[in-house]
Design a protein around this motif. Structure first.
Motif, PDB file in Angstrom:
ATOM      1  N   ALA A  69     -21.688  -2.940   8.393  1.00 57.19           N
ATOM      2  CA  ALA A  69     -21.502  -3.999   9.387  1.00 57.19           C
ATOM      3  C   ALA A  69     -21.576  -3.394  10.770  1.00 57.19           C
ATOM      4  O   ALA A  69     -21.273  -2.210  10.968  1.00 57.19           O
ATOM      5  N   GLU A  70     -21.999  -4.217  11.708  1.00 56.78           N
ATOM      6  CA  GLU A  70     -21.969  -3.855  13.117  1.00 56.78           C
ATOM      7  C   GLU A  70     -21.179  -4.942  13.829  1.00 56.78           C
ATOM      8  O   GLU A  70     -21.361  -6.128  13.560  1.00 56.78           O
ATOM      9  N   PHE A  71     -20.268  -4.515  14.714  1.00 53.76           N
ATOM     10  CA  PHE A  71     -19.517  -5.499  15.483  1.00 53.76           C
ATOM     11  C   PHE A  71     -19.312  -4.984  16.894  1.00 53.76           C
ATOM     12  O   PHE A  71     -19.262  -3.793  17.145  1.00 53.76           O
ATOM     13  N   ARG A  72     -19.246  -5.941  17.809  1.00 54.79           N
ATOM     14  CA  ARG A  72     -19.152  -5.627  19.224  1.00 54.79           C
ATOM     15  C   ARG A  72     -17.770  -6.023  19.729  1.00 54.79           C
ATOM     16  O   ARG A  72     -17.283  -7.120  19.466  1.00 54.79           O
ATOM     17  N   ILE A  73     -17.158  -5.084  20.448  1.00 54.68           N
ATOM     18  CA  ILE A  73     -15.930  -5.355  21.197  1.00 54.68           C
ATOM     19  C   ILE A  73     -16.290  -5.096  22.649  1.00 54.68           C
ATOM     20  O   ILE A  73     -16.564  -3.955  23.025  1.00 54.68           O
ATOM     21  N   GLY A  74     -16.351  -6.154  23.435  1.00 54.23           N
ATOM     22  CA  GLY A  74     -16.788  -5.994  24.814  1.00 54.23           C
ATOM     23  C   GLY A  74     -18.201  -5.448  24.843  1.00 54.23           C
ATOM     24  O   GLY A  74     -19.105  -6.016  24.240  1.00 54.23           O
ATOM     25  N   GLU A  75     -18.382  -4.309  25.494  1.00 51.51           N
ATOM     26  CA  GLU A  75     -19.699  -3.694  25.621  1.00 51.51           C
ATOM     27  C   GLU A  75     -19.985  -2.670  24.529  1.00 51.51           C
ATOM     28  O   GLU A  75     -21.062  -2.078  24.512  1.00 51.51           O
ATOM     29  N   THR A  76     -19.028  -2.434  23.636  1.00 58.01           N
ATOM     30  CA  THR A  76     -19.149  -1.361  22.655  1.00 58.01           C
ATOM     31  C   THR A  76     -19.531  -1.890  21.287  1.00 58.01           C
ATOM     32  O   THR A  76     -18.929  -2.843  20.779  1.00 58.01           O
ATOM     33  N   LEU A  77     -20.527  -1.254  20.671  1.00 54.77           N
ATOM     34  CA  LEU A  77     -20.939  -1.582  19.314  1.00 54.77           C
ATOM     35  C   LEU A  77     -20.306  -0.570  18.366  1.00 54.77           C
ATOM     36  O   LEU A  77     -20.461   0.640  18.540  1.00 54.77           O
ATOM     37  N   LEU A  78     -19.573  -1.073  17.390  1.00 58.68           N
ATOM     38  CA  LEU A  78     -18.950  -0.233  16.375  1.00 58.68           C
ATOM     39  C   LEU A  78     -19.591  -0.546  15.034  1.00 58.68           C
ATOM     40  O   LEU A  78     -20.102  -1.650  14.818  1.00 58.68           O
ATOM     41  N   LEU A  79     -19.544   0.415  14.123  1.00 52.74           N
ATOM     42  CA  LEU A  79     -20.100   0.264  12.787  1.00 52.74           C
ATOM     43  C   LEU A  79     -18.961   0.340  11.784  1.00 52.74           C
ATOM     44  O   LEU A  79     -17.953   1.008  12.029  1.00 52.74           O
ATOM     45  N   ALA A  80     -19.124  -0.335  10.645  1.00 54.46           N
ATOM     46  CA  ALA A  80     -18.045  -0.362   9.664  1.00 54.46           C
ATOM     47  C   ALA A  80     -18.601  -0.551   8.256  1.00 54.46           C
ATOM     48  O   ALA A  80     -19.720  -1.042   8.078  1.00 54.46           O
ATOM     49  N   SER A  81     -17.778  -0.189   7.273  1.00 58.14           N
ATOM     50  CA  SER A  81     -18.147  -0.315   5.864  1.00 58.14           C
ATOM     51  C   SER A  81     -16.882  -0.369   5.025  1.00 58.14           C
ATOM     52  O   SER A  81     -15.806   0.030   5.471  1.00 58.14           O
ATOM     53  N   ASP A  82     -17.048  -0.833   3.782  1.00 57.41           N
ATOM     54  CA  ASP A  82     -15.949  -0.760   2.826  1.00 57.41           C
ATOM     55  C   ASP A  82     -15.818   0.642   2.242  1.00 57.41           C
ATOM     56  O   ASP A  82     -14.804   0.967   1.650  1.00 57.41           O
ATOM     57  N   GLY A  83     -16.847   1.475   2.375  1.00 58.32           N
ATOM     58  CA  GLY A  83     -16.754   2.853   1.904  1.00 58.32           C
ATOM     59  C   GLY A  83     -16.463   2.950   0.422  1.00 58.32           C
ATOM     60  O   GLY A  83     -17.108   2.309  -0.391  1.00 58.32           O
ATOM     61  N   MET A  84     -15.452   3.739   0.061  1.00 56.44           N
ATOM     62  CA  MET A  84     -15.127   4.011  -1.346  1.00 56.44           C
ATOM     63  C   MET A  84     -14.304   2.908  -2.011  1.00 56.44           C
ATOM     64  O   MET A  84     -14.069   2.949  -3.208  1.00 56.44           O
ATOM     65  N   CYS A  85     -13.804   1.955  -1.252  1.00 58.89           N
ATOM     66  CA  CYS A  85     -13.080   0.788  -1.797  1.00 58.89           C
ATOM     67  C   CYS A  85     -11.806   1.145  -2.561  1.00 58.89           C
ATOM     68  O   CYS A  85     -11.458   0.466  -3.524  1.00 58.89           O
ATOM     69  N   ALA A  86     -11.101   2.164  -2.144  1.00 59.76           N
ATOM     70  CA  ALA A  86      -9.851   2.521  -2.815  1.00 59.76           C
ATOM     71  C   ALA A  86      -8.652   1.767  -2.240  1.00 59.76           C
ATOM     72  O   ALA A  86      -7.559   1.848  -2.775  1.00 59.76           O
ATOM     73  N   GLY A  87      -8.857   1.044  -1.141  1.00 59.03           N
ATOM     74  CA  GLY A  87      -7.784   0.228  -0.577  1.00 59.03           C
ATOM     75  C   GLY A  87      -6.837   0.972   0.341  1.00 59.03           C
ATOM     76  O   GLY A  87      -5.853   0.412   0.787  1.00 59.03           O
TER      77      GLY A  87
END
Length: 144
Positions: free
Chosen positions: A63-81
């Protein structure tokens, strides 16, 4: 070239994105689920460690999401919680001290205040908080 934070929420990415939308006005600009991937899962992805079940198709692969002028990337990764964010902190610069108070309170909801928001020699409002996912934030209001 640019450097961007890539946050692995260990199975809680969608929940985190919803939280950042509400708390920070984040905008999700891209989202791909494991079911969108035409290739078979690779070891090290959500639930695909050796001997683990196949990844849940509805989990967030990227996923990509923007906070203000900044683009951050994210994922569920290994899903261990159990997401772990060690050795880093995201610095957030709201418009002013009043906005810093609002943002700090929102990030602290269900999280842990590490340093209460208050005036310092370099900011009218500075504080440190780990949100409910364990992501550490430094909230720094600019000098007027």
């Amino acid at each position: 070239m640019k450097a961007q934070p890539y946050l692995f929420f260990d199975g809680r990415c969608e929940e985190a994105l919803a939280f950042y939308r509400q708390a920070l006005g984040a905008e999700v600009t891209a989202l791909m689920r494991f079911q969108d991937n035409p290739d078979p899962p690779q070891d090290g992805t959500c639930g695909s460690a050796p001997g683990a079940p196949a990844p849940s198709p509805d989990k967030v692969m990227h996923a990509e999401f923007r906070i203000g002028e900044t683009l951050l990337l994210a994922s569920d990764g290994m899903c261990a919680g159990q997401p772990r964010f060690e050795g880093i902190s995201l610095a957030l610069t709201p418009a002013d001290a009043a906005d810093a108070e609002r943002v700090f309170a929102a990030l602290g909801e269900g999280g842990q205040v590490q340093m209460p928001l208050g005036p310092t020699f370099f900011s009218p409002a500075f504080g440190m908080v780990a949100d409910r996912f364990g992501v550490p934030w430094m909230v720094v209001a600019p000098q007027p």
